[in-house]
Design an enzyme around this catalytic site. Structure first.
Site, PDB file in Angstrom:
ATOM      1  N   HIS A  68     119.531   5.220 -38.817  1.00 31.53           N
ATOM      2  CA  HIS A  68     119.472   5.797 -37.468  1.00 31.53           C
ATOM      3  C   HIS A  68     119.984   7.226 -37.454  1.00 31.53           C
ATOM      4  O   HIS A  68     121.139   7.494 -37.785  1.00 31.53           O
ATOM      5  CB  HIS A  68     120.315   4.968 -36.497  1.00 31.53           C
ATOM      6  CG  HIS A  68     120.015   5.246 -35.065  1.00 31.53           C
ATOM      7  ND1 HIS A  68     119.013   4.613 -34.373  1.00 31.53           N
ATOM      8  CD2 HIS A  68     120.577   6.112 -34.185  1.00 31.53           C
ATOM      9  CE1 HIS A  68     118.968   5.069 -33.124  1.00 31.53           C
ATOM     10  NE2 HIS A  68     119.904   5.986 -32.997  1.00 31.53           N
ATOM     11  N   ASP A 123     119.549  10.727 -34.744  1.00 27.50           N
ATOM     12  CA  ASP A 123     119.036  11.171 -33.443  1.00 27.50           C
ATOM     13  C   ASP A 123     118.621  12.636 -33.425  1.00 27.50           C
ATOM     14  O   ASP A 123     118.607  13.263 -32.351  1.00 27.50           O
ATOM     15  CB  ASP A 123     120.086  10.915 -32.354  1.00 27.50           C
ATOM     16  CG  ASP A 123     120.025   9.500 -31.817  1.00 27.50           C
ATOM     17  OD1 ASP A 123     118.953   9.093 -31.347  1.00 27.50           O
ATOM     18  OD2 ASP A 123     121.058   8.807 -31.860  1.00 27.50           O
ATOM     19  N   GLU A 155     114.406   3.388 -29.711  1.00 30.53           N
ATOM     20  CA  GLU A 155     115.735   2.890 -29.355  1.00 30.53           C
ATOM     21  C   GLU A 155     115.773   2.471 -27.899  1.00 30.53           C
ATOM     22  O   GLU A 155     116.115   3.240 -27.018  1.00 30.53           O
ATOM     23  CB  GLU A 155     116.793   3.962 -29.639  1.00 30.53           C
ATOM     24  CG  GLU A 155     118.205   3.436 -29.531  1.00 30.53           C
ATOM     25  CD  GLU A 155     119.249   4.454 -29.926  1.00 30.53           C
ATOM     26  OE1 GLU A 155     120.404   4.053 -30.113  1.00 30.53           O
ATOM     27  OE2 GLU A 155     118.907   5.648 -30.031  1.00 30.53           O
ATOM     28  N   HIS A 188     119.000  -0.263 -24.979  1.00 34.21           N
ATOM     29  CA  HIS A 188     119.989   0.767 -25.262  1.00 34.21           C
ATOM     30  C   HIS A 188     121.246   0.377 -24.485  1.00 34.21           C
ATOM     31  O   HIS A 188     121.666  -0.785 -24.557  1.00 34.21           O
ATOM     32  CB  HIS A 188     119.463   2.173 -24.926  1.00 34.21           C
ATOM     33  CG  HIS A 188     120.349   3.254 -25.444  1.00 34.21           C
ATOM     34  ND1 HIS A 188     121.003   4.139 -24.621  1.00 34.21           N
ATOM     35  CD2 HIS A 188     120.723   3.574 -26.708  1.00 34.21           C
ATOM     36  CE1 HIS A 188     121.745   4.962 -25.354  1.00 34.21           C
ATOM     37  NE2 HIS A 188     121.592   4.645 -26.621  1.00 34.21           N
ATOM     38  N   HIS A 230     123.043  -2.284 -30.115  1.00 32.73           N
ATOM     39  CA  HIS A 230     123.111  -2.055 -28.661  1.00 32.73           C
ATOM     40  C   HIS A 230     122.946  -3.318 -27.812  1.00 32.73           C
ATOM     41  O   HIS A 230     123.227  -3.274 -26.620  1.00 32.73           O
ATOM     42  CB  HIS A 230     122.072  -1.022 -28.196  1.00 32.73           C
ATOM     43  CG  HIS A 230     122.481   0.390 -28.405  1.00 32.73           C
ATOM     44  ND1 HIS A 230     123.440   1.013 -27.634  1.00 32.73           N
ATOM     45  CD2 HIS A 230     122.067   1.309 -29.307  1.00 32.73           C
ATOM     46  CE1 HIS A 230     123.596   2.256 -28.057  1.00 32.73           C
ATOM     47  NE2 HIS A 230     122.790   2.464 -29.079  1.00 32.73           N
ATOM     48  N   HIS A 276     122.460   0.587 -36.445  1.00 35.57           N
ATOM     49  CA  HIS A 276     123.704   1.358 -36.426  1.00 35.57           C
ATOM     50  C   HIS A 276     124.776   0.585 -35.659  1.00 35.57           C
ATOM     51  O   HIS A 276     125.099   0.896 -34.526  1.00 35.57           O
ATOM     52  CB  HIS A 276     123.508   2.770 -35.871  1.00 35.57           C
ATOM     53  CG  HIS A 276     122.920   2.870 -34.490  1.00 35.57           C
ATOM     54  ND1 HIS A 276     121.766   2.251 -34.116  1.00 35.57           N
ATOM     55  CD2 HIS A 276     123.350   3.557 -33.384  1.00 35.57           C
ATOM     56  CE1 HIS A 276     121.491   2.535 -32.850  1.00 35.57           C
ATOM     57  NE2 HIS A 276     122.453   3.318 -32.379  1.00 35.57           N
ATOM     58  N   ASP A 328     124.072   7.347 -37.373  1.00 36.99           N
ATOM     59  CA  ASP A 328     123.954   7.821 -35.982  1.00 36.99           C
ATOM     60  C   ASP A 328     124.290   9.303 -35.862  1.00 36.99           C
ATOM     61  O   ASP A 328     124.794   9.755 -34.830  1.00 36.99           O
ATOM     62  CB  ASP A 328     124.812   6.992 -35.029  1.00 36.99           C
ATOM     63  CG  ASP A 328     124.341   7.087 -33.569  1.00 36.99           C
ATOM     64  OD1 ASP A 328     123.230   7.613 -33.342  1.00 36.99           O
ATOM     65  OD2 ASP A 328     125.077   6.656 -32.675  1.00 36.99           O
TER      66      ASP A 328
END
Length: 402
Positions: A28, A30, A133, A160, A201, A222, A330
């Protein structure tokens, strides 16, 4: 569990040698969202061919320095986006990744399959996969799910930070109690496609419902251990203990507020400080980071280290077994990172820490590379069999959940 820097620094050369053969397949990152909010997707403005230290956690020089061989790029959109707005923003995120791959073809290799990952490794390029995500990205539509798969998305995190109509999030109040009937159908359709079910999540009830429903291995792209740091974003031991039977992989994250107990309360206060000044608590724009810096100066931040992450991996190995753990940093999705894992160049420090704790090279290679490749390959095998038995689902939220 020390939580303090260990003797891993003396094993850095050994770690780099290991990563040259079995690079990191990270679950993961972003970067696409960071490029959206910081540069409006202007890839010239934040060109990852150059060192972007101070602006991003991720760029090509640091990916190379960090021994990264595969990356699931998150095509995340915030969960306060909904409906067609969420779908459109997800498509923009996918377009961003595709443009990055075209722009940096010598370094980034498009990857859809486990074989593609291995081919990229052999070529010395970074296998680049996409992960959505949050189930809000499909707007309760299995046809949209299939469209995302056709555009290269190879995992979807079911939620999420907020509940959706068919699945409960870890950081929201209980809604449907895990997965609804439609939520279970989403999991089955992901199995048929070969899209990994990502349980980061989601609420623990959703984790358990998904494990009861899925025919394919799941991932946690993650998430770390709840027994080590009691945060709802982490994985309870009873769920970790089910991964061997499922075949799944839990990828430890580096986000300090999820891994260091002392950071949990501090981050809650720092987030509230952002909200009090009109910012979203996940905002990492320069303005938001200046507020964070001022808050940190007045309220010193508890600092996680590579040893903190290794503590989680030690426990996750005990609970799930070494064949079922991995890494999901992350980066560019968090305001703060551990010391020694400041950006994507830091992975060798974690590998060195594991080696200093007596981890065998063969076990570390599973954590960095082999487990991630294997879980995607196993999902592909399930999809071939499932798609021979059933065609695309036409179920709707209304037809299954009323």
């Amino acid at each position: 569990m020390s939580g303090e820097p260990g003797p891993g620094v003396g094993r850095l050369g050994e770690a780099l040698d290991l990563l040259a053969e079995f690079p990191v397949a990270d679950g993961h990152n972003d970067l696409p969202w960071a490029l959206r909010v910081k540069a409006g997707y202007d890839l010239d403005r934040l060109d990852i061919a150059a060192d972007q230290t101070g602006h991003l956690h991720t760029d090509l020089p640091r990916l190379r320095a960090g021994g990264v061989g595969a990356q699931f790029w998150s095509v995340y959109v915030r969960s306060d986006m909904a409906g067609d707005d969420a779908v459109s923003a997800t498509l923009e995120q996918i377009d961003c990744v595709d443009r990055l791959l075209a722009r940096h073809a010598a370094d980034l290799a498009p990857a859809l399959t486990a074989d593609d990952m291995e081919t990229a490794r052999a070529e010395g390029r970074i296998a680049s996969l996409k992960g959505a995500e949050g189930g809000h990205s499909i707007n309760d539509s299995l046809a949209t799910l299939r469209a995302l798969y056709a555009l290269g998305v190879r995992y979807m995190t079911l939620t999420h930070n907020d509940n959706i109509a068919w699945a409960d999030s870890a950081t929201d109040e209980p809604g449907v109690g895990g997965l609804s009937a439609f939520g279970r159908e989403v999991v089955r359709e992901m199995n048929r496609l070969g899209m990994l079910v990502d349980l980061s999540h989601v609420a623990a009830t959703t984790m358990r419902d998904a494990l009861e429903t899925t025919e394919a291995p799941v991932i946690f792209s993650h998430s770390s251990s709840r027994a080590v740091c009691d945060h709802p974003r982490n994985i309870p031991d009873d769920v970790l203990e089910r991964l061997p039977a499922n075949g799944g992989v839990a990828m430890a994250t580096f986000v300090p507020k999820f891994i260091l107990p002392a950071a949990v309360e501090w981050t809650a206060r720092a987030d509230e400080n952002l909200r009090a000044h009109g910012f979203h608590h996940l905002d990492t724009t320069p303005e938001a980071m200046r507020l964070h810096a001022a808050f940190e100066e007045a309220n010193p931040r508890p600092v996680a280290t590579a040893a903190t992450v290794a503590d989680h991996l030690d426990h996750m190995r005990e609970a799930a077994g070494v064949d079922h753990i991995g890494i999901g940093g992350d980066f560019d999705g968090t305001a703060f990172t551990p010391a020694g894992l400041d950006d994507v160049a830091g992975y060798p420090n974690l590998v060195a820490e594991l080696l200093s704790r007596g981890w065998a090279h063969t076990d570390v290679a599973k954590v960095t590379w082999r487990n991630a490749v294997r879980v995607l390959r196993d999902a592909e095998a399930v999809a071939r069999e499932a798609s021979s038995r059933r065609g695309p689902s036409t179920a709707t939220l209304a037809s299954l959940d009323g």
